[in-house]
Motif scaffolding. Structure first.
Motif, PDB file in Angstrom:
ATOM      1  N   THR A 110      36.195 -13.565   3.369  1.00  0.00           N
ATOM      2  CA  THR A 110      37.872 -14.033   2.605  1.00  0.00           C
ATOM      3  C   THR A 110      38.969 -14.207   3.945  1.00  0.00           C
ATOM      4  O   THR A 110      39.692 -15.147   4.156  1.00  0.00           O
ATOM      5  N   ASN A 111      38.142 -13.712   4.759  1.00  0.00           N
ATOM      6  CA  ASN A 111      39.435 -13.358   6.136  1.00  0.00           C
ATOM      7  C   ASN A 111      38.959 -14.384   7.300  1.00  0.00           C
ATOM      8  O   ASN A 111      39.677 -14.422   8.160  1.00  0.00           O
ATOM      9  N   ALA A 112      37.990 -14.671   7.211  1.00  0.00           N
ATOM     10  CA  ALA A 112      36.949 -15.337   8.712  1.00  0.00           C
ATOM     11  C   ALA A 112      37.563 -16.102   9.072  1.00  0.00           C
ATOM     12  O   ALA A 112      38.076 -17.089   9.775  1.00  0.00           O
ATOM     13  N   ALA A 113      38.158 -17.573   7.522  1.00  0.00           N
ATOM     14  CA  ALA A 113      38.532 -18.477   7.538  1.00  0.00           C
ATOM     15  C   ALA A 113      40.407 -18.848   8.666  1.00  0.00           C
ATOM     16  O   ALA A 113      40.612 -19.263   9.051  1.00  0.00           O
ATOM     17  N   GLY A 114      40.800 -17.341   8.104  1.00  0.00           N
ATOM     18  CA  GLY A 114      42.161 -17.237   8.918  1.00  0.00           C
ATOM     19  C   GLY A 114      41.883 -17.416  10.134  1.00  0.00           C
ATOM     20  O   GLY A 114      42.522 -17.396  10.817  1.00  0.00           O
ATOM     21  N   ILE A 115      41.173 -16.565  10.843  1.00  0.00           N
ATOM     22  CA  ILE A 115      40.507 -15.571  12.104  1.00  0.00           C
ATOM     23  C   ILE A 115      40.265 -17.248  12.692  1.00  0.00           C
ATOM     24  O   ILE A 115      40.929 -17.385  13.643  1.00  0.00           O
ATOM     25  N   ILE A 116      39.513 -18.338  12.119  1.00  0.00           N
ATOM     26  CA  ILE A 116      39.533 -19.377  12.795  1.00  0.00           C
ATOM     27  C   ILE A 116      40.855 -20.297  12.708  1.00  0.00           C
ATOM     28  O   ILE A 116      40.531 -21.475  14.134  1.00  0.00           O
ATOM     29  N   SER A 117      41.381 -20.306  11.600  1.00  0.00           N
ATOM     30  CA  SER A 117      42.981 -21.154  12.093  1.00  0.00           C
ATOM     31  C   SER A 117      43.363 -20.614  12.451  1.00  0.00           C
ATOM     32  O   SER A 117      44.232 -21.605  13.285  1.00  0.00           O
ATOM     33  N   ASP A 118      43.355 -18.991  13.074  1.00  0.00           N
ATOM     34  CA  ASP A 118      44.488 -19.034  13.764  1.00  0.00           C
ATOM     35  C   ASP A 118      43.964 -19.100  15.254  1.00  0.00           C
ATOM     36  O   ASP A 118      44.556 -20.007  16.172  1.00  0.00           O
ATOM     37  N   MET A 119      43.191 -19.284  15.434  1.00  0.00           N
ATOM     38  CA  MET A 119      42.297 -19.548  17.356  1.00  0.00           C
ATOM     39  C   MET A 119      41.793 -20.817  17.741  1.00  0.00           C
ATOM     40  O   MET A 119      41.628 -21.093  19.294  1.00  0.00           O
ATOM     41  N   PHE A 120      41.260 -20.938  16.665  1.00  0.00           N
ATOM     42  CA  PHE A 120      40.917 -22.937  17.189  1.00  0.00           C
ATOM     43  C   PHE A 120      41.170 -23.910  16.605  1.00  0.00           C
ATOM     44  O   PHE A 120      42.147 -24.010  15.862  1.00  0.00           O
ATOM     45  N   LEU A 121      41.201 -25.027  18.028  1.00  0.00           N
ATOM     46  CA  LEU A 121      42.325 -25.785  16.941  1.00  0.00           C
ATOM     47  C   LEU A 121      40.978 -27.223  16.322  1.00  0.00           C
ATOM     48  O   LEU A 121      39.787 -26.796  16.084  1.00  0.00           O
ATOM     49  N   ALA A 122      41.871 -28.000  15.963  1.00  0.00           N
ATOM     50  CA  ALA A 122      41.300 -29.384  14.529  1.00  0.00           C
ATOM     51  C   ALA A 122      39.914 -29.403  15.721  1.00  0.00           C
ATOM     52  O   ALA A 122      38.524 -29.289  14.811  1.00  0.00           O
ATOM     53  N   GLU A 123      39.672 -30.265  16.915  1.00  0.00           N
ATOM     54  CA  GLU A 123      38.681 -30.530  17.435  1.00  0.00           C
ATOM     55  C   GLU A 123      36.896 -29.266  17.376  1.00  0.00           C
ATOM     56  O   GLU A 123      36.021 -29.721  17.167  1.00  0.00           O
ATOM     57  N   THR A 373      47.528 -21.847   3.404  1.00  0.00           N
ATOM     58  CA  THR A 373      47.426 -20.686   2.658  1.00  0.00           C
ATOM     59  C   THR A 373      45.716 -20.690   3.135  1.00  0.00           C
ATOM     60  O   THR A 373      44.924 -20.518   2.304  1.00  0.00           O
ATOM     61  N   ALA A 374      45.355 -21.144   4.171  1.00  0.00           N
ATOM     62  CA  ALA A 374      43.962 -20.794   4.772  1.00  0.00           C
ATOM     63  C   ALA A 374      42.786 -19.591   3.765  1.00  0.00           C
ATOM     64  O   ALA A 374      42.278 -19.696   2.933  1.00  0.00           O
ATOM     65  N   ALA A 375      43.906 -18.869   4.593  1.00  0.00           N
ATOM     66  CA  ALA A 375      42.896 -17.415   3.393  1.00  0.00           C
ATOM     67  C   ALA A 375      42.983 -16.965   2.029  1.00  0.00           C
ATOM     68  O   ALA A 375      42.348 -16.305   1.553  1.00  0.00           O
ATOM     69  N   SER A 376      44.304 -17.487   1.587  1.00  0.00           N
ATOM     70  CA  SER A 376      44.209 -17.025   0.011  1.00  0.00           C
ATOM     71  C   SER A 376      43.209 -18.297  -0.256  1.00  0.00           C
ATOM     72  O   SER A 376      42.892 -17.997  -1.098  1.00  0.00           O
ATOM     73  N   VAL A 377      43.602 -19.812   0.009  1.00  0.00           N
ATOM     74  CA  VAL A 377      42.334 -20.668  -0.389  1.00  0.00           C
ATOM     75  C   VAL A 377      40.432 -19.998  -0.341  1.00  0.00           C
ATOM     76  O   VAL A 377      40.009 -19.953  -0.996  1.00  0.00           O
ATOM     77  N   MET A 378      40.953 -19.427   0.666  1.00  0.00           N
ATOM     78  CA  MET A 378      38.658 -18.926   1.061  1.00  0.00           C
ATOM     79  C   MET A 378      38.804 -17.475  -0.496  1.00  0.00           C
ATOM     80  O   MET A 378      37.814 -17.319  -0.911  1.00  0.00           O
ATOM     81  N   ALA A 379      40.401 -16.757  -0.765  1.00  0.00           N
ATOM     82  CA  ALA A 379      40.300 -15.832  -1.581  1.00  0.00           C
ATOM     83  C   ALA A 379      39.572 -16.962  -2.672  1.00  0.00           C
ATOM     84  O   ALA A 379      39.124 -16.529  -3.224  1.00  0.00           O
ATOM     85  N   ALA A 380      40.279 -17.314  -3.113  1.00  0.00           N
ATOM     86  CA  ALA A 380      40.073 -17.677  -4.420  1.00  0.00           C
ATOM     87  C   ALA A 380      38.846 -18.432  -4.584  1.00  0.00           C
ATOM     88  O   ALA A 380      38.234 -18.343  -5.818  1.00  0.00           O
ATOM     89  N   GLY A 381      38.285 -18.809  -3.122  1.00  0.00           N
ATOM     90  CA  GLY A 381      36.639 -19.775  -3.395  1.00  0.00           C
ATOM     91  C   GLY A 381      35.564 -18.475  -3.781  1.00  0.00           C
ATOM     92  O   GLY A 381      34.700 -18.484  -4.452  1.00  0.00           O
TER      93      GLY A 381
END
Length: 501
Positions: A110-123, A373-381
């Motif tokens: 659930t939290n990996a997507a949140g870390i990725i959105s924190d650390m990386f630019l879109a490209e 809300t990336a982490a919450s979306v991943m949690a729902a998934g």
């Protein structure tokens, strides 16, 4: 891997804990003639059942306390409960430990997507999501392969021990190397430190807009995954799509013993080898994303300065076709046994590739489309996948008994076929659908504002002839210590990536 490794070593478990009915081992599903495989669903399903509870705790928690504390607070108990499985003296104790291990172990899902959105630019985010995205599929595929041979040679406790040792290694690596990445938490800590050192009162801009309260924030954030799942059509549809794929994967775990042990007469270890083509397919899909899909997206982003979330979906077009095609090939070539086994393995390879391509496309799309809300979306998934992953396999053996191996496998392929148009439809109508809902509009506005800021900066840097700097967004007004009422602000990308509802 922790969810499925013991599924291939179920025979020794039943020998050590005899006297339970087939219903106990299999959630009421296996026939007595299949009792040598009877605990597979129970041991796997009870672990996945923990994925239903955990995400509603760990995803909102990471947006309140930060990413690092949640990982540490969950990985240490995960290791403890995995180790407790090794010493379980009864089937109830074994199942309880498996459930708790799944509850704590799902934090990484659930939290990996949140870390990725924190650390990386879109490209860069597509590549990072690609590496992460292949792991949830490779783990369940590799687990039975390890458990099959190790269980035959040294018993099921050694299989559980390998899982526990791997969990301990991951816990140690996270404790040593994982930094905090969530901007509001970092800025609050920085404000506290500066206030103590200077005597001035520094506050994070999030707290200026709204005073920080742990209780209120926790209460609010616990509702977010539910709201997104049931009020956002895109989130609901893609979560259901991924949940059906996850369920199909675990249905394959149930059908493989019927096909390879029952029909073809392979041993448990040899049956586990059927997972190798799936793992090869997963890796081929990952290589495609690394060397083709993500570079193509990054090139378009660099040239245009902006790519809509729908630009993440084209790889899903291919995956949504490969998935049912692979399942249909497997359905009609796994039996009769005079058809060489390599043919159905080709079908499994296509299935593995399609599965990962769809997962990466949809996960990247959801992260970009609902960035705050990336982490919450991943949690729902994760919750949706887990529920379907537990429920669908419960009907697998009854279905195979009633329809036979070929037609039952076809039913699985038809489930995948129903969702084939979804990536194309979202590519065409996705933004229009997002604008119909509150959270969708808010996320879309955030993404567009971020894209506009990036486009302006790219154009300015391009005019200056600095191609390298044009590919990155510099930090914007991180802190102004000379302000009479100092306020800490993160850079623009962090502000939109990590906003709290």
């Amino acid at each position: 891997m922790g969810s499925s490794a013991l599924s291939a070593a179920i025979g020794p478990i039943e020998v050590e804990f005899p006297g339970y009915s087939a219903q106990v081992y299999s959630l009421g599903q296996y026939k007595v003639a299949l009792v040598t495989h009877a605990g597979d669903l129970q041991l796997t399903g009870i672990y996945i059942l923990g994925f239903v509870l955990g995400p509603f705790l760990w995803a909102p928690g990471s947006e309140v306390f930060g990413r690092r504390p949640i990982y540490i607070w969950t990985l240490i108990p995960l290791t403890a409960f995995d180790a407790a499985v090794c010493g379980a003296k009864s089937m109830p104790a074994l199942l309880i430990c498996r459930f708790l291990a799944g509850t704590f172990g799902c934090s990484s899902m659930t939290n990996a997507a949140g870390i990725i959105s924190d650390m990386f630019l879109a490209e860069q985010r597509g590549l990072a999501m690609g590496v992460f995205g292949a792991m949830p599929w490779l783990g369940p595929v590799v687990g039975p392969l390890v458990g099959g041979f190790l269980g035959e040679a040294d018993g099921w406790r050694w299989v559980a021990a390998v899982v526990a040792l791997f969990s301990a290694l991951l816990a140690a690596l996270h404790i040593i190397f994982l930094p905090e990445t969530y901007a509001p938490v970092l800025l609050r800590k920085r404000a506290t430190r500066l206030s103590a050192n200077t005597g001035k009162v520094y506050r994070c801009h999030h707290d200026v807009a709204k005073p920080f309260s742990h209780r209120e924030l926790i209460t609010t954030q616990l509702k977010v995954p539910f709201k997104l799942l049931f009020t956002e059509p895109i989130v609901f549809t893609l979560c259901l799509y991924m949940a059906c794929i996850f369920g199909i994967l675990y249905m394959q775990f149930t059908s493989f013993p019927l096909v390879f042990k029952g029909a073809r007469g392979w041993t448990s270890g040899e049956s586990a080898l059927a997972f190798i083509p799936m793992s090869i397919g997963c890796n081929l899909a990952l290589l495609y994303m690394v060397f083709w899909g993500n570079p193509k997206y990054a090139k378009g982003l660099q040239e245009l300065g902006y790519q809509p979330p729908e630009a993440r979906l084209p790889s899903g077009f291919t995956g949504s076709v490969m998935l049912p095609v692979g399942l249909f090939i497997f359905a009609w070539t796994c039996v009769p046994v005079h058809i060489h086994w390599i043919v159905c393995m080709i079908g499994l390879l296509c299935f593995g590739s399609g599965m990962v391509l769809i997962f990466l496309a949809t996960q990247n799309y959801l992260v970009d489309a609902y960035l705050p809300t990336a982490a919450s979306v991943m949690a729902a998934g994760t919750v949706t996948r887990s529920i379907i992953g537990v429920v669908l396999p419960l009907f697998t053996l009854n279905m195979y008994d009633a329809l036979g191996i070929n037609w039952a496998s076809c039913v699985v392929a038809f489930i995948a076929l129903v969702f084939t148009p979804v990536p194309v439809l979202l590519f065409v109508y996705g933004r229009r659908i997002r604008r119909l809902t509150k959270h969708g509009r808010m996320s879309d506005d955030h993404y567009l504002a971020l894209a506009e800021a990036r486009t302006v900066l790219v154009r300015e840097k391009t005019r200056e002839g600095d191609a390298e700097m044009a590919s990155r967004i510099p930090p914007i007004n991180d802190i102004d210590e000379e302000n009479d009422d100092p306020v800490l602000e993160d850079n623009l990308s962090e502000r939109f990536a990590n906003g709290v509802l």
